[in-house]
Design a protein around this motif. Structure first.
Motif, PDB file in Angstrom:
ATOM      1  N   MET A 547     -10.042  -4.373 -12.181  1.00 17.23           N
ATOM      2  CA  MET A 547      -9.271  -5.111 -11.180  1.00 17.23           C
ATOM      3  C   MET A 547      -9.473  -4.534  -9.779  1.00 17.23           C
ATOM      4  SD  MET A 547      -5.725  -5.776 -13.292  1.00 17.23           S
ATOM      5  CE  MET A 547      -4.945  -6.472 -11.838  1.00 17.23           C
ATOM      6  N   ILE A 548      -9.382  -3.211  -9.660  1.00 19.19           N
ATOM      7  CA  ILE A 548      -9.529  -2.600  -8.331  1.00 19.19           C
ATOM      8  C   ILE A 548     -10.955  -2.781  -7.819  1.00 19.19           C
ATOM      9  CG2 ILE A 548      -9.445  -0.420  -7.076  1.00 19.19           C
ATOM     10  CD1 ILE A 548      -7.166   0.434  -8.856  1.00 19.19           C
ATOM     11  N   PHE A 549     -11.933  -2.633  -8.698  1.00 20.38           N
ATOM     12  CA  PHE A 549     -13.317  -2.799  -8.258  1.00 20.38           C
ATOM     13  C   PHE A 549     -13.588  -4.238  -7.816  1.00 20.38           C
ATOM     14  CE2 PHE A 549     -17.793  -3.773  -9.094  1.00 20.38           C
ATOM     15  CZ  PHE A 549     -18.395  -2.822  -8.283  1.00 20.38           C
ATOM     16  N   TYR A 553     -14.827  -5.219  -4.229  1.00 19.93           N
ATOM     17  CA  TYR A 553     -16.087  -5.958  -4.085  1.00 19.93           C
ATOM     18  C   TYR A 553     -15.871  -7.244  -3.294  1.00 19.93           C
ATOM     19  CZ  TYR A 553     -20.360  -8.399  -5.453  1.00 19.93           C
ATOM     20  OH  TYR A 553     -21.547  -9.088  -5.445  1.00 19.93           O
ATOM     21  N   THR A 554     -14.772  -7.954  -3.581  1.00 19.45           N
ATOM     22  CA  THR A 554     -14.484  -9.200  -2.858  1.00 19.45           C
ATOM     23  C   THR A 554     -14.253  -8.933  -1.371  1.00 19.45           C
ATOM     24  OG1 THR A 554     -13.495 -10.111  -4.873  1.00 19.45           O
ATOM     25  CG2 THR A 554     -12.995 -11.213  -2.789  1.00 19.45           C
ATOM     26  N   ILE A 590     -19.311  -1.261  -1.629  1.00 19.99           N
ATOM     27  CA  ILE A 590     -19.358  -1.244  -3.092  1.00 19.99           C
ATOM     28  C   ILE A 590     -19.180   0.187  -3.614  1.00 19.99           C
ATOM     29  CG2 ILE A 590     -20.848  -1.654  -5.086  1.00 19.99           C
ATOM     30  CD1 ILE A 590     -22.009  -4.037  -3.599  1.00 19.99           C
ATOM     31  N   PHE A 591     -19.798   1.156  -2.944  1.00 19.47           N
ATOM     32  CA  PHE A 591     -19.633   2.549  -3.365  1.00 19.47           C
ATOM     33  C   PHE A 591     -18.179   2.987  -3.249  1.00 19.47           C
ATOM     34  CE2 PHE A 591     -19.423   7.035  -2.082  1.00 19.47           C
ATOM     35  CZ  PHE A 591     -19.959   7.634  -3.220  1.00 19.47           C
ATOM     36  N   LEU A 592     -17.524   2.657  -2.128  1.00 21.93           N
ATOM     37  CA  LEU A 592     -16.121   3.028  -1.961  1.00 21.93           C
ATOM     38  C   LEU A 592     -15.232   2.307  -2.971  1.00 21.93           C
ATOM     39  CD1 LEU A 592     -15.793   3.113   1.926  1.00 21.93           C
ATOM     40  CD2 LEU A 592     -15.968   5.045   0.351  1.00 21.93           C
ATOM     41  N   ALA A 593     -15.551   1.032  -3.262  1.00 23.62           N
ATOM     42  CA  ALA A 593     -14.755   0.294  -4.246  1.00 23.62           C
ATOM     43  C   ALA A 593     -14.853   0.952  -5.617  1.00 23.62           C
ATOM     44  CB  ALA A 593     -15.231  -1.160  -4.306  1.00 23.62           C
ATOM     45  N   ALA A 594     -16.056   1.358  -6.008  1.00 22.52           N
ATOM     46  CA  ALA A 594     -16.218   2.032  -7.300  1.00 22.52           C
ATOM     47  C   ALA A 594     -15.505   3.369  -7.309  1.00 22.52           C
ATOM     48  CB  ALA A 594     -17.706   2.217  -7.604  1.00 22.52           C
ATOM     49  N   LEU A 595     -15.592   4.117  -6.211  1.00 20.97           N
ATOM     50  CA  LEU A 595     -14.936   5.430  -6.148  1.00 20.97           C
ATOM     51  C   LEU A 595     -13.421   5.299  -6.215  1.00 20.97           C
ATOM     52  CD1 LEU A 595     -15.500   8.450  -5.791  1.00 20.97           C
ATOM     53  CD2 LEU A 595     -15.295   8.119  -3.326  1.00 20.97           C
ATOM     54  N   ILE A 596     -12.857   4.350  -5.470  1.00 19.56           N
ATOM     55  CA  ILE A 596     -11.403   4.144  -5.494  1.00 19.56           C
ATOM     56  C   ILE A 596     -10.952   3.652  -6.858  1.00 19.56           C
ATOM     57  CG2 ILE A 596      -9.515   2.801  -4.489  1.00 19.56           C
ATOM     58  CD1 ILE A 596     -11.064   2.792  -1.857  1.00 19.56           C
ATOM     59  N   ALA A 597     -11.743   2.779  -7.478  1.00 22.34           N
ATOM     60  CA  ALA A 597     -11.376   2.268  -8.807  1.00 22.34           C
ATOM     61  C   ALA A 597     -11.371   3.391  -9.840  1.00 22.34           C
ATOM     62  CB  ALA A 597     -12.343   1.162  -9.216  1.00 22.34           C
ATOM     63  N   ILE A 598     -12.375   4.269  -9.788  1.00 22.54           N
ATOM     64  CA  ILE A 598     -12.424   5.388 -10.742  1.00 22.54           C
ATOM     65  C   ILE A 598     -11.241   6.324 -10.533  1.00 22.54           C
ATOM     66  CG2 ILE A 598     -13.739   7.446 -11.362  1.00 22.54           C
ATOM     67  CD1 ILE A 598     -16.286   5.860 -10.787  1.00 22.54           C
ATOM     68  N   THR A 599     -10.925   6.605  -9.281  1.00 25.37           N
ATOM     69  CA  THR A 599      -9.798   7.500  -9.007  1.00 25.37           C
ATOM     70  C   THR A 599      -8.470   6.876  -9.420  1.00 25.37           C
ATOM     71  OG1 THR A 599     -11.048   8.381  -7.132  1.00 25.37           O
ATOM     72  CG2 THR A 599      -8.699   8.861  -7.213  1.00 25.37           C
ATOM     73  N   SER A 600      -8.289   5.595  -9.118  1.00 23.34           N
ATOM     74  CA  SER A 600      -7.036   4.925  -9.471  1.00 23.34           C
ATOM     75  C   SER A 600      -6.847   4.800 -10.974  1.00 23.34           C
ATOM     76  CB  SER A 600      -6.991   3.535  -8.825  1.00 23.34           C
ATOM     77  OG  SER A 600      -7.107   3.623  -7.422  1.00 23.34           O
TER      78      SER A 600
END
Length: 839
Positions: A547-549, A553-554, A590-600
């Protein structure tokens, strides 16, 4: 794709929605084995939990140890009944859930202590170097950490023990279930058993009649009957009316409503209304049973039969409904499986109806047999006719499916996937129809039932899924305003049907003998996730990450679109720079979205460092080309040696750069074809960029005149022509050069700088036209090469014949243009050419 697959696999043999209700009520599958067992059996939700807690809320490990020991002893002996094993498993499951919860205790405190110890740094090799206060503090924190981790480690050990015991119980119960199916019983073909079986059945019916006679007319019955007479009478009337006429009324109502609708909405209305063909008669059955209960005339055996009537009615009326939805009626648009003739359609629908009747009789007979505790011989004899009839109906249905395959699939398509699936289903249906009665005749009645009835219900589930898919298509067509043909090609109905099909998998597992505890155990394993280093990936973790990713991404794509269409075009930056910035924002986003999603999601990246290192080695060897192209793409966007819209030449390919992506670059050639080049070729290879930085470029135009022409006048004319062209720049000015003396002409060159080199071909064409016109006016001759070939023996070139001329009779002279190549001259010389001369 899903619709075609289901359409081939379907046989409309039962209404499975009702079958699920039957299985839940019966508690047995077609083979007579337990079908559903609750995870924790409660009574009015008041049963106390099986586990015991201490005063501080932690698990009582002494009570747990006694239970675990008792379970281990029961498993070693192996004589505990299935009911005892189910009760023990339910208790173990509650304990396991408690231990799973206990493992997460003190998680915050443990994490804090680990962080504090890490902050102090590693223990030095020489402890005397470290200050005493740090050593004491590390020792205190380590002691606190061990104390906090002790309950967690104990809970983990207890959880593992409970998990092993649960698996052992499941294995033992599955083994018993398999032994029960493979048990060889008495053969129903033995005439000596028929009389006793018939006698047992008649005895049960006589006892039911005796019970009814004893109850009817008694004081208690009359009192109850008089007291509830009005409501009983109303229920009887309503029940009989719904049971006899409701289905016909619903069909008439559906026909009327469909005629008033158009397009896909007809399918929606027809499906919703058609459900009343099952619901209304079932309501009538329930009304009749309630009326009989109020009248008080049902005895013990009568009550057993009455309790089985709703399930039996669901099978009968459900099968009739499914038959109409799958095979349709004359002129129906909802037909799923086409039949070659109306007779075949009627036969198929009759088979479905008879299947429903057989299932209804099986339910009633099973209830009665369980209540009367019939002997195995009596059960085998009473069940055998039903199994034989079901087998015959399956064989006939297999033949009809084969007719459907031959009718809808021509011979030239007989080898495709659809034909193979249809032939497989028809073959399996026929084989099961033959094998079931044979197994029952030998004595494997339970195994026969385990094949026949689950196969029927499986095909019923598939049929219901196909009918639901048609319904989803109709809903989508109604919402979008499309007809059924267009709606079938849409993606959303297929996705919806696919999700429903996945949700039906547990139902199919229950049909084929899986226990409810097996499904809950599988669900527990899925929800527990997988361990990756110190991190555990669970469905919840995956959903949070996804969901966060997706949100990140959007937002990244929206920002890219805003930059590309609204902000960057208003700057003075060229198109290449704009595209580079837009692409760079996309990569970073996209890199920040993946990083935030992994952390969250709570994933610790440090715990997967070893796994990431191993993957990097694999990437280095197996995906080095992809990584190389990716890095090259980033270099292209940063350095920008080429940009979108540039005219380049690389590897013999020439064209305009249309797109620079992560892995490759797309070039559009002048013949309008696309060439995909790996980015690494653009970085490591030789690239000619004709429009890098600006579109100014030079053209060179060779011109030849005949010997004897005034070269100065030629130069003046060429200079006038090139100076007059609007695309030629004034500064630097064009030049006309007398480059040399050619074999056939005096050679000149026009060298000019164009304002836009993209028009070089058209400029050359225009200059050539103007040169040809002016040379005609000035009288300049443009020479072309000629050659004279002298052949000494031309007879060698003629085919052999009866009349040959002497060699000295003929000499030939032949004039050719430059298209006569050196190879042709060499071949001719071999045949007799002795020389050439310029004219």
């Amino acid at each position: 794709m899903l619709r075609n697959y289901l359409a081939l696999c379907l046989v409309a043999l039962t209404f499975f929605g009702s079958a699920a209700g039957v299985m839940a009520q019966e508690g047995v599958s077609g083979n007579g084995t337990p079908l559903s067992v609750g995870l924790t059996q409660t009574s009015q939700n008041e049963k106390p939990p099986a586990y015991v807690l201490t005063r501080d809320g932690s698990p009582d490990y002494d009570s747990w140890g006694r239970l675990a020991t008792r379970v281990e002893q029961a498993l070693e002996v192996g004589r505990a009944s299935d009911k005892v094993l189910r009760d023990l498993r339910a208790e173990l499951n509650e304990w396991r859930a408690l231990f799973s919860k206990a493992q997460s205790q003190h998680s915050v405190r443990i994490h804090t202590l680990k962080t504090q110890i890490t902050t102090l740094g590693p223990v030095p090799e020489d402890e005397r170097v470290e200050p005493t206060i740090l050593s004491q503090r590390r020792a205190e924190l380590t002691e606190e950490l061990n104390a906090a981790q002790a309950p967690v480690e104990i809970a983990e050990e207890a959880y593992s023990r409970a998990d092993v015991l649960i698996r052992e119980i499941d294995s033992l119960m599955r083994s018993r279930q398999a032994d029960l199916l493979l048990e060889l019983g008495p053969t129903p073909l033995n005439p000596a058993l028929w009389r006793n079986a018939l006698s047992d059945l008649l005895t049960s019916l006589n006892l039911a009649r005796t019970e009814l006679s004893a109850i009817w007319g008694s004081d208690a019955q009359l009192k109850d009957f008089k007291q509830d007479f009005p409501i009983t009478l109303v229920l009887l009337i309503v029940g009989f009316v719904l049971l006899i006429r409701a289905r016909h009324w619903v069909m008439q109502t559906g026909t009327y409503l469909r005629r008033r609708r158009h397009g896909a909405s007809r399918g929606v209305v027809g499906f919703v209304v058609s459900l009343g063909q099952v619901a209304a008669p079932l309501l009538g059955i329930y009304a009749l049973i309630e009326a009989l209960n109020l009248s008080g005339i049902l005895g013990l055996r009568g009550q057993v039969i009455a309790d089985a009537l709703p399930a039996a009615g669901a099978f009968v009326f459900g099968s009739l409904w499914l038959a109409n939805r799958v095979f349709g009626i004359e002129g129906a648009s909802w037909t799923v499986i086409e039949m070659p003739t109306s007779v075949a359609r009627a036969e198929a629908k009759a088979n479905v109806a008879l299947m429903g009747v057989m299932l209804a009789i099986w339910v009633v007979l099973t209830r009665l047999s369980d209540h009367e505790t019939y002997a195995a011989e009596t059960r085998a004899v009473l069940q055998f006719p039903i199994l034989v009839l079901v087998g015959v109906l399956l064989v006939r249905m297999g033949r009809l499916l084969h007719l459907h395959a031959k009718m809808n699939l021509p011979e030239e398509q007989a080898g495709n996937f659809r034909a193979n699936v249809m032939h497989l289903v028809s073959t399996l249906t026929t084989l099961v129809g033959f094998a079931g009665p044979i197994l029952a005749a030998v004595g494997y009645s339970k195994l026969s039932a385990a094949f026949l009835f689950p196969w029927i219900m499986t095909l019923g589930v598939l049929a219901l899924l196909e009918v639901l898919h048609r319904f989803f298509v109709a809903i989508y067509g109604t919402i979008r305003g499309q007809d059924e043909t267009e709606a079938r090609l849409a993606l959303w109905p297929i996705l919806t049907s696919f999700i429903v099909a996945i949700a039906a998998l547990p139902l199919l597992a229950l049909i084929w003998g899986a226990r409810t505890t097996d499904l809950t155990e599988l669900w527990t394993i899925v929800m527990g996730g997988i361990q990756l280093g110190d991190a555990r990936i669970t469905p919840r973790t995956f959903m949070v990450f996804a969901m966060i990713f997706v949100v990140g991404y959007t937002l990244t794509r929206l920002l890219q679109s805003m930059l590309k269409t609204s902000i960057l075009p208003k700057t003075k930056m060229d198109i290449g720079g704009q595209n580079a910035i837009s692409a760079g924002v996309g990569y970073v986003g996209i890199f920040l979205a993946a990083l935030i999603a992994i952390t969250s999601a709570g994933l610790d990246l440090s715990s997967v460092a070893i796994v990431a290192g191993a993957l990097s080695v694999g990437i280095g060897f197996g995906l080095q080309n992809i990584v190389s192209n990716f890095i090259s793409g980033i270099i292209l966007l940063v350095e920008r040696p080429i940009s979108e819209g540039d005219w380049i030449e690389v590897g013999g390919q020439m064209g305009y750069v249309r797109d620079i992506s992560v892995r490759s670059t797309r070039i559009e050639t002048f013949d309008r074809s696309d060439v995909i080049l790996p980015n690494s070729d653009l970085i490591s290879g030789v690239v000619t960029n004709y429009t890098r930085g600006n579109s100014i470029g030079r053209i060179i135009l060779p011109v030849g005149v005949a010997y004897g022409t005034d070269t100065k006048r030629v130069e003046e004319v060429l200079r006038e022509i090139v100076d007059a062209h609007p695309m030629v720049t004034v500064e630097p000015p064009p030049s006309v050069l007398f480059v040399g003396f050619g074999a056939d002409s005096l050679d000149f060159e026009i060298r000019a700088i164009l304002r836009d080199v993209n028009f070089s071909l058209s400029v050359k064409s225009e200059l050539n036209h103007e040169i040809a016109r002016r040379f005609v006016e000035e009288g300049f001759e443009i020479p072309f090469a000629q050659r004279d070939l002298w052949i000494r023996n031309p007879e060698a070139l003629r085919p052999e014949g009866p009349r040959e001329k002497p060699p000295s009779e003929t000499k030939a002279k032949k004039t050719v243009t430059d298209s006569f190549t050196l190879e042709d001259m060499q071949d001719t010389a071999d045949d007799g050419v002795v020389g050439d001369a310029d004219e």
